[in-house]
Design a protein around this motif. Sequence first.
Motif, PDB file in Angstrom:
ATOM      1  N   TYR A   6     -61.610 -49.160  15.540  1.00  0.00           N
ATOM      2  CA  TYR A   6     -60.956 -49.770  14.604  1.00  0.00           C
ATOM      3  C   TYR A   6     -60.888 -51.212  14.737  1.00  0.00           C
ATOM      4  O   TYR A   6     -61.219 -52.005  13.865  1.00  0.00           O
ATOM      5  CB  TYR A   6     -59.730 -48.863  14.457  1.00  0.00           C
ATOM      6  CG  TYR A   6     -58.538 -49.874  13.743  1.00  0.00           C
ATOM      7  CD1 TYR A   6     -58.656 -49.764  12.319  1.00  0.00           C
ATOM      8  CD2 TYR A   6     -57.737 -50.772  14.467  1.00  0.00           C
ATOM      9  CE1 TYR A   6     -57.586 -50.447  11.649  1.00  0.00           C
ATOM     10  CE2 TYR A   6     -56.649 -51.664  13.570  1.00  0.00           C
ATOM     11  CZ  TYR A   6     -56.631 -51.670  12.467  1.00  0.00           C
ATOM     12  OH  TYR A   6     -55.709 -52.294  11.634  1.00  0.00           O
ATOM     13  N   ALA A   9     -64.142 -53.137  14.242  1.00  0.00           N
ATOM     14  CA  ALA A   9     -64.355 -53.141  12.646  1.00  0.00           C
ATOM     15  C   ALA A   9     -63.691 -54.182  11.890  1.00  0.00           C
ATOM     16  O   ALA A   9     -64.253 -54.808  10.897  1.00  0.00           O
ATOM     17  CB  ALA A   9     -64.194 -51.780  12.067  1.00  0.00           C
ATOM     18  N   ASP A  10     -62.352 -54.408  12.346  1.00  0.00           N
ATOM     19  CA  ASP A  10     -61.488 -55.124  11.717  1.00  0.00           C
ATOM     20  C   ASP A  10     -61.888 -56.684  12.318  1.00  0.00           C
ATOM     21  O   ASP A  10     -61.746 -57.416  11.513  1.00  0.00           O
ATOM     22  CB  ASP A  10     -59.966 -54.801  12.217  1.00  0.00           C
ATOM     23  CG  ASP A  10     -59.022 -55.831  11.549  1.00  0.00           C
ATOM     24  OD1 ASP A  10     -59.393 -56.491  10.637  1.00  0.00           O
ATOM     25  OD2 ASP A  10     -57.990 -55.956  12.178  1.00  0.00           O
ATOM     26  N   ASN A  45     -69.835 -59.783  12.760  1.00  0.00           N
ATOM     27  CA  ASN A  45     -70.865 -59.061  11.991  1.00  0.00           C
ATOM     28  C   ASN A  45     -71.818 -58.109  12.627  1.00  0.00           C
ATOM     29  O   ASN A  45     -72.105 -56.939  12.461  1.00  0.00           O
ATOM     30  CB  ASN A  45     -71.501 -59.787  10.706  1.00  0.00           C
ATOM     31  CG  ASN A  45     -70.346 -60.188   9.749  1.00  0.00           C
ATOM     32  OD1 ASN A  45     -69.375 -59.339   9.385  1.00  0.00           O
ATOM     33  ND2 ASN A  45     -70.772 -61.296   9.041  1.00  0.00           N
ATOM     34  N   ARG A  81     -70.395 -55.213  14.620  1.00  0.00           N
ATOM     35  CA  ARG A  81     -69.942 -54.089  13.770  1.00  0.00           C
ATOM     36  C   ARG A  81     -70.965 -53.311  13.351  1.00  0.00           C
ATOM     37  O   ARG A  81     -71.017 -52.142  13.336  1.00  0.00           O
ATOM     38  CB  ARG A  81     -69.329 -54.887  12.508  1.00  0.00           C
ATOM     39  CG  ARG A  81     -67.927 -55.577  12.862  1.00  0.00           C
ATOM     40  CD  ARG A  81     -67.558 -56.125  11.547  1.00  0.00           C
ATOM     41  NE  ARG A  81     -66.666 -55.326  10.566  1.00  0.00           N
ATOM     42  CZ  ARG A  81     -67.299 -55.148   9.313  1.00  0.00           C
ATOM     43  NH1 ARG A  81     -68.407 -55.762   8.996  1.00  0.00           N
ATOM     44  NH2 ARG A  81     -66.946 -54.081   8.569  1.00  0.00           N
ATOM     45  N   PHE A  98     -63.910 -46.571  12.106  1.00  0.00           N
ATOM     46  CA  PHE A  98     -64.692 -47.959  11.785  1.00  0.00           C
ATOM     47  C   PHE A  98     -64.518 -48.216  10.195  1.00  0.00           C
ATOM     48  O   PHE A  98     -64.217 -49.405   9.918  1.00  0.00           O
ATOM     49  CB  PHE A  98     -66.120 -47.563  12.027  1.00  0.00           C
ATOM     50  CG  PHE A  98     -67.120 -48.964  11.658  1.00  0.00           C
ATOM     51  CD1 PHE A  98     -67.364 -49.671  12.789  1.00  0.00           C
ATOM     52  CD2 PHE A  98     -67.614 -49.202  10.348  1.00  0.00           C
ATOM     53  CE1 PHE A  98     -68.279 -50.796  12.465  1.00  0.00           C
ATOM     54  CE2 PHE A  98     -68.292 -50.191  10.201  1.00  0.00           C
ATOM     55  CZ  PHE A  98     -68.698 -51.019  11.256  1.00  0.00           C
ATOM     56  N   VAL A  99     -64.362 -47.359   9.405  1.00  0.00           N
ATOM     57  CA  VAL A  99     -64.240 -47.377   7.955  1.00  0.00           C
ATOM     58  C   VAL A  99     -62.814 -47.996   7.809  1.00  0.00           C
ATOM     59  O   VAL A  99     -62.633 -48.855   6.940  1.00  0.00           O
ATOM     60  CB  VAL A  99     -64.514 -46.242   7.156  1.00  0.00           C
ATOM     61  CG1 VAL A  99     -64.144 -46.413   5.641  1.00  0.00           C
ATOM     62  CG2 VAL A  99     -65.928 -45.754   7.072  1.00  0.00           C
ATOM     63  N   SER A 120     -62.838 -51.649   8.669  1.00  0.00           N
ATOM     64  CA  SER A 120     -63.295 -52.426   7.491  1.00  0.00           C
ATOM     65  C   SER A 120     -62.388 -52.669   6.343  1.00  0.00           C
ATOM     66  O   SER A 120     -62.550 -53.818   5.863  1.00  0.00           O
ATOM     67  CB  SER A 120     -64.809 -51.758   7.203  1.00  0.00           C
ATOM     68  OG  SER A 120     -65.665 -51.484   8.316  1.00  0.00           O
ATOM     69  N   ARG A 138     -60.119 -54.958   7.305  1.00  0.00           N
ATOM     70  CA  ARG A 138     -60.601 -56.448   7.532  1.00  0.00           C
ATOM     71  C   ARG A 138     -60.803 -56.909   5.908  1.00  0.00           C
ATOM     72  O   ARG A 138     -60.533 -58.145   5.718  1.00  0.00           O
ATOM     73  CB  ARG A 138     -62.000 -56.317   7.906  1.00  0.00           C
ATOM     74  CG  ARG A 138     -62.754 -57.448   7.981  1.00  0.00           C
ATOM     75  CD  ARG A 138     -64.196 -57.114   8.642  1.00  0.00           C
ATOM     76  NE  ARG A 138     -65.082 -58.285   8.734  1.00  0.00           N
ATOM     77  CZ  ARG A 138     -65.434 -58.878  10.190  1.00  0.00           C
ATOM     78  NH1 ARG A 138     -64.519 -58.357  11.040  1.00  0.00           N
ATOM     79  NH2 ARG A 138     -66.006 -59.866  10.296  1.00  0.00           N
ATOM     80  N   GLU A 139     -61.068 -56.366   5.058  1.00  0.00           N
ATOM     81  CA  GLU A 139     -61.177 -56.613   3.417  1.00  0.00           C
ATOM     82  C   GLU A 139     -60.158 -57.147   3.006  1.00  0.00           C
ATOM     83  O   GLU A 139     -59.943 -58.002   2.216  1.00  0.00           O
ATOM     84  CB  GLU A 139     -62.019 -55.454   2.844  1.00  0.00           C
ATOM     85  CG  GLU A 139     -62.373 -55.996   1.422  1.00  0.00           C
ATOM     86  CD  GLU A 139     -63.366 -57.154   1.049  1.00  0.00           C
ATOM     87  OE1 GLU A 139     -63.399 -57.513   0.181  1.00  0.00           O
ATOM     88  OE2 GLU A 139     -64.044 -57.554   2.100  1.00  0.00           O
TER      89      GLU A 139
END
Length: 391
Positions: free
Chosen positions: A107, A110-111, A115, A118, A150-151, A154, A157-158
């Motif tokens: 996690y 991914a955050d 790039n 990841r 991971f999702v 992400s 992060r977004e």
Amino acid sequence: MEWALRERAVRVRARVSGRLGRAEPVVVDVLLAVFSAAVSLWSVYDDDTAWPWWVYLLATAPSVPLPWRRRFPGAVLLASSLPAAVLSVVAHSVMPQVQVFAVVTIYTLADRGRNWQRLLTLVVLVVGNIVGTHSPSGALFSLVVSVGSFVFGSLVRELRRLARVEAERAEQVGLRAASDAARAVAEERARIAREMHDILAHAVSLMVIQAEAGPLVVRSDPDRAIRAFDAIADSGRDAMVQLRRVLGVLKEAGAGPELAPQPRLSELAAVVERVRASGVRVESRIEESGPAEVQAAAYRIVQEALTNTVKHAAATRVSVRVVRSGADLAVEVTDDGCGAASAQEAVSGRSGGRGLVSIRERAAACGGSAQAGPGPDGRGFTVAARLPLRA
């Protein structure tokens, strides 16, 4: 003294709150490491096999780097994965069903990871879980846990990125609002300066000329002296009325330029009469036409041109024309004075004024234009402006 103590207490509380705020993520990460290690140790202890001490050490090793996960997400993931891989080979049965350290480190990467880190991690997770798991159900469960972590990272992060974009946008909006406010203040100050200049310069110029002429004729021509002093009084009263207009608007909360009582072309007759009273012959043709802002601009342009004539031109005759010409209001003030020399003095500032600049500014504010220069055949001086009657 009491105020100083209270201020010091506020500073101390702020310092302590800042330290606690900085310490809170570390505390959370340490607690995560302890929880992850506890889950791994319980999994070893609960296994049917009596494992040696080094298996317990291998089981807790992946949780040790977790307090540094935020600063070094890639390195922490690698440092946690190596002992976990060794433990999976030598004692696979003691591996917990959900490895807490793996969920947390995946996690975090991914955050916060780069790039390329990841992308590489996602490829390794998918390939490793499919190839390294013997049963389809086990592979599916591992994929859901690892790729799901991971999702989720992400998505966070977004969300962080969107929050930064919104904060930057809000900052830009604030800067633009501050810039617009400063520009509005500057424009309002310029407008007030023009109004005050036009009102005071005209009135004071006429008063000075009349006051200088009055004592010279007080014995030889008492009637002319009386007219001069009457003209001084009229100019002073008119200036006070116009100043009250401007100052009254400034005192009203929320009042803007559009609320200010503006002079009309019908009031130019009084200005012309006061100039006549100073000894200058004035021929005038004034047609009232156009909206209020155009009439106000024309009034001020004529007033300023007459002021310059009285102050600088030493003229004996002046012509004032304010007439409609097609879609424009044409304004023209021509005198027979000393011409360009007086104009140059007014423009250069040797007289302390800015009248011709103010005339151009007023015309431009209405979407029009103004010119000033020598009169016909190079004699005298002419101020001419064209003001559009419709926007």
